[in-house]
Scaffold this active site. Structure first.
Site: not given
Ligand code: NAD
Length: 419
Positions: A60, A105-107, A146
């Site tokens: 995202v 952003a992040k996934g 992460d």
């Protein structure tokens, strides 16, 4: 007990509050309350037993108004779209509060990494990277580690991306091994950043750091480096904890020894020191101390225990350790909190240095990394502190949000809405 709100609902509430406070135009609020891009992929992996398992993966991009997206990739069975959307939005504010030229952003991939072999993790990582190859890149969106991902996964992402585009591109991810373009100082950066916050807060409150007591929940990467740095600066660390429980000595713990112990044994279980009293993880949070540093997990300080806390200040090493309900209770009790988006921003700041080094094909020394880190963290602390003082009666959290949201809203306003 009331049912916890979803992370994205919480994130939207925080944005609403900041926008209302700042008088941000409704069009801009609407734009910022939606992620700019959501990519959802199915990741088929041939498992070691020959069967194909299909995992869900997400990337995202919340906002690239101030620069390319930046944010980690997490592997966990609790990963879902709502969580990834919230984490992406929080990355936008974190990068903005420390004034990095990056967006948020992040996934994530929904999986239980403890049940996967290294070979399966590699296949999962490579297929996921290949599925999102169009939406990542050094000028587009730069992933990082992460929960349950680290340098090895970043190396696989870098390699898969590089194979896909036909050239070596170290700047596509950060948190890589040093040998392929990782930065010195990345391991210690977040914990050191937390320590800078404690030291500056003590200075502003005219408290002698050498006379303070500190409690640290979580003795992993962030917690152990924060404890080690503060101990070296003369603060007395009276308790730390990890998954194996709490370790307490009102006279001060031998942090050097404990740090060495976890390097060898990963956790503090069976740590040999007769002067240390074993206590529970719930008890550690309620000890009397000057600074409490939650550096383990989210939702540790809740409406149930907030009223029992006896610390003077909280500096959030973890992401989201304090629930919004607990936040209100602590504000009314006069316990001040340096919020996660500021306190643990040392990690993304060092990731930014790694990206800068990769793009410019230069290598920084550890001294340079730490000096630049300190400069950026102290500048950000100062701006948040001044904002809080000017506005009166607001928390450090709201002050940090006001700065971050204002910066992003301004960027959106200047850029306008294409076409
Ligand atoms: P880590 O896995 O290295 O350490 C986590 C620590 O928490 C371990 O000591 C673990 O034993 C302990 N722990 C787990 N469950 C616990 C429990 N119930 N009670 C007490 N301790 C418990 O992780 P980390 O990288 O240090 O991250 C910690 C937090 O900081 C996370 O919220 C993470 O998102 C956040 N954070 C990390 C970084 C970074 O650079 N590593 C950057 C920003 C934010």
């Amino acid at each position: 007990m009331t049912k916890a709100k979803s992370p994205f609902t919480n994130a939207l509430e925080q944005l609403r509050l900041a926008c209302d406070y700042l008088g941000v135009e409704e069009n801009i609020y609407n734009f910022l309350s939606n992620p700019q891009q959501i990519v959802s992929v199915s990741i088929p992996v041939r498992m070691d037993n020959g069967k194909i398992e299909v995992f869900e993966g997400y990337r995202v991009l919340h906002s690239n108004a101030r620069g390319p997206g930046k944010g980690g990739i997490r592997y966990d069975s609790k990963v879902d779209m709502d969580e990834v959307m919230a984490l992406a939005m929080w990355m936008t504010w974190k990068c903005a509060v420390v004034n990095l030229p990056l967006g948020g952003a992040k996934g994530g991939v929904t999986c239980d990494p403890t049940k996967l072999s290294p070979r399966e993790v590699e296949k999962l990582t490579r297929r996921f990277t290949s599925s999102i190859i169009e939406v990542i890149g050094p000028q587009i969106d730069i992933p990082a580690p992460d929960m349950n991902t680290g340098p090895q996964e970043m190396a696989w992402i870098m390699d898969t991306y590089s194979m896909g585009v036909g050239k070596t591109v170290p700047g596509v991810v950060t948190g890589k091994p040093i040998e392929i373009g990782g930065s010195l100082g990345r391991n210690s950066a977040t914990g050191m950043g937390v320590s800078f916050m404690v030291r500056e807060l003590a200075k502003r409150k005219k408290i002698d750091l050498k006379k303070t007591t500190v409690v640290v929940q979580g003795f992993g990467n962030v917690g152990s480096w924060a404890a080690k740095t503060l101990n070296e600066w003369g603060a007395k660390i009276i308790a730390v904890s990890d998954i194996s429980g709490g370790y307490y000595n009102p006279e001060g713990l031998n942090i050097e020894k404990m740090f060495e112990y976890v390097q060898k044994h990963r956790i503090l279980e069976n740590y040999p020191d007769k002067k240390v009293k074993k206590i529970s993880n719930a008890e550690i949070l309620e000890l009397e101390c000057d600074f409490l540093i939650p550096a383990a997990l989210e939702n540790q300080i809740t409406a149930e225990n907030a009223g029992k806390l006896k610390c003077k200040f909280i500096v959030e090493g973890a992401n989201g350790p304090t629930t919004p309900e607990a936040d209100k209770i602590l504000f009314n009790k006069g316990i001040e909190i340096i919020p996660d988006i500021l306190a643990n921003a040392g990690g993304v700041t060092c990731s930014y240095f790694e990206w800068v080094q990769d793009l410019s094909a230069l290598r920084w020394s550890l001294e340079q990394v730490n000096e630049e880190l300190e400069k950026i963290m102290l500048d950000a602390f100062d701006q948040v502190y001044v904002m809080k003082e000017n506005k009166k009666k607001i928390s450090f959290r709201l002050a940090a949000y006001l700065i971050a949201v204002q910066r992003v809203a301004k960027a959106v306003e200047y850029r306008g809405f294409f076409p």
